[in-house]
Design a protein around this motif. Structure first.
Motif, PDB file in Angstrom:
ATOM      1  N   LYS A 136       0.925  -1.108  -0.103  1.00 35.22           N
ATOM      2  CA  LYS A 136      -0.017   0.000  -0.192  1.00 35.22           C
ATOM      3  C   LYS A 136       0.870   1.337  -0.314  1.00 35.22           C
ATOM      4  CE  LYS A 136      -4.161   1.885   1.944  1.00 35.22           C
ATOM      5  NZ  LYS A 136      -5.110   1.618   0.814  1.00 35.22           N
ATOM      6  N   ILE A 137       2.162   1.287   0.840  1.00 37.67           N
ATOM      7  CA  ILE A 137       2.820   2.413   0.766  1.00 37.67           C
ATOM      8  C   ILE A 137       3.448   2.768  -0.463  1.00 37.67           C
ATOM      9  CG2 ILE A 137       5.167   3.351   1.917  1.00 37.67           C
ATOM     10  CD1 ILE A 137       4.155   2.083   4.396  1.00 37.67           C
ATOM     11  N   ARG A 144       1.673   9.188  -6.180  1.00 39.69           N
ATOM     12  CA  ARG A 144       2.401  10.493  -6.099  1.00 39.69           C
ATOM     13  C   ARG A 144       3.280  10.947  -7.074  1.00 39.69           C
ATOM     14  NH1 ARG A 144       4.208  12.232  -0.254  1.00 39.69           N
ATOM     15  NH2 ARG A 144       1.981  12.144   0.104  1.00 39.69           N
ATOM     16  N   ILE A 145       3.963   9.949  -7.570  1.00 41.84           N
ATOM     17  CA  ILE A 145       5.156  10.117  -8.454  1.00 41.84           C
ATOM     18  C   ILE A 145       4.251  10.480  -9.960  1.00 41.84           C
ATOM     19  CG2 ILE A 145       6.822   9.174 -10.256  1.00 41.84           C
ATOM     20  CD1 ILE A 145       7.989   7.707  -7.576  1.00 41.84           C
ATOM     21  N   ARG A 146       3.320   9.818 -10.156  1.00 44.41           N
ATOM     22  CA  ARG A 146       2.515   9.985 -11.419  1.00 44.41           C
ATOM     23  C   ARG A 146       1.814  11.473 -11.283  1.00 44.41           C
ATOM     24  NH1 ARG A 146      -0.360   5.399 -10.289  1.00 44.41           N
ATOM     25  NH2 ARG A 146       1.043   3.536 -10.687  1.00 44.41           N
ATOM     26  N   HIS A 147       1.458  11.758 -10.116  1.00 42.06           N
ATOM     27  CA  HIS A 147       0.913  13.077 -10.216  1.00 42.06           C
ATOM     28  C   HIS A 147       1.703  14.298 -10.222  1.00 42.06           C
ATOM     29  CE1 HIS A 147      -3.240  12.009  -9.750  1.00 42.06           C
ATOM     30  NE2 HIS A 147      -2.994  11.188  -8.533  1.00 42.06           N
ATOM     31  N   VAL A 148       3.111  13.872  -9.927  1.00 44.30           N
ATOM     32  CA  VAL A 148       4.173  14.926 -10.020  1.00 44.30           C
ATOM     33  C   VAL A 148       4.514  15.226 -11.278  1.00 44.30           C
ATOM     34  CG1 VAL A 148       6.402  15.307  -9.151  1.00 44.30           C
ATOM     35  CG2 VAL A 148       4.751  14.518  -7.586  1.00 44.30           C
TER      36      VAL A 148
END
Length: 152
Positions: A136-137, A144-148
């Protein structure tokens, strides 16, 4: 070995190599953080599969046609899949791995730096967590990397 079996095995081997090359290309793109697309290896893979399927159809295989103790299906698509499995099971020469070994080693050398103490601390923390929590982590971090990357 009769010519039909030899031709089918050669075409199946080529189709399997083309498919592995396509997968290797996609894996390399993913490893660099890029979005996989249909690259140069994809049309070659499709063409190799079409050649194999055409050869199986043209050969008009009898119902009891066997290759390495495998009875091939009368359906050309199913037979092509069986042949690709047979060639990868009996041919361990690994031309795809050898072809991409230099690139793999260069990638590993360029991006496999030693862990910093902080990174090692995170590794130790993750190792103590249950597998489901760890997954899950990692999933949250990848999201988060995809959104950044998507933000300008």
């Amino acid at each position: 070995m009769d010519p039909v079996r030899a031709i089918l095995l050669a075409l199946a081997r080529r189709a399997e190599e083309a498919r592995l090359s396509w997968y290797a290309e996609r894996a390399a793109l993913r490893a660099r953080g890029e979005t996989p697309t249909h690259g140069n290896a994809w049309p070659y893979s499709v063409q190799a599969d079409l050649c194999l399927i055409t050869a199986i159809t043209a050969a008009d295989l009898p119902a009891n046609f066997r290759l390495y103790d495998t009875s091939l299906s009368r359906d050309p698509l199913a037979a092509a899949a069986q042949l690709r499995e047979v060639t990868s099971a009996y041919d361990h020469s690994g031309p795809i791995e050898a072809e991409h070994e230099a690139a793999r080693l260069a990638y590993k050398q360029a991006f496999a730096e030693p862990l910093t103490p902080q990174e090692q601390h995170y590794v130790d923390l993750l190792a103590t967590l249950p597998a489901a929590r760890r997954d899950k982590i990692i999933e949250a971090a990848e999201e988060r990397i995809r959104h950044v990357r998507l933000e300008p």
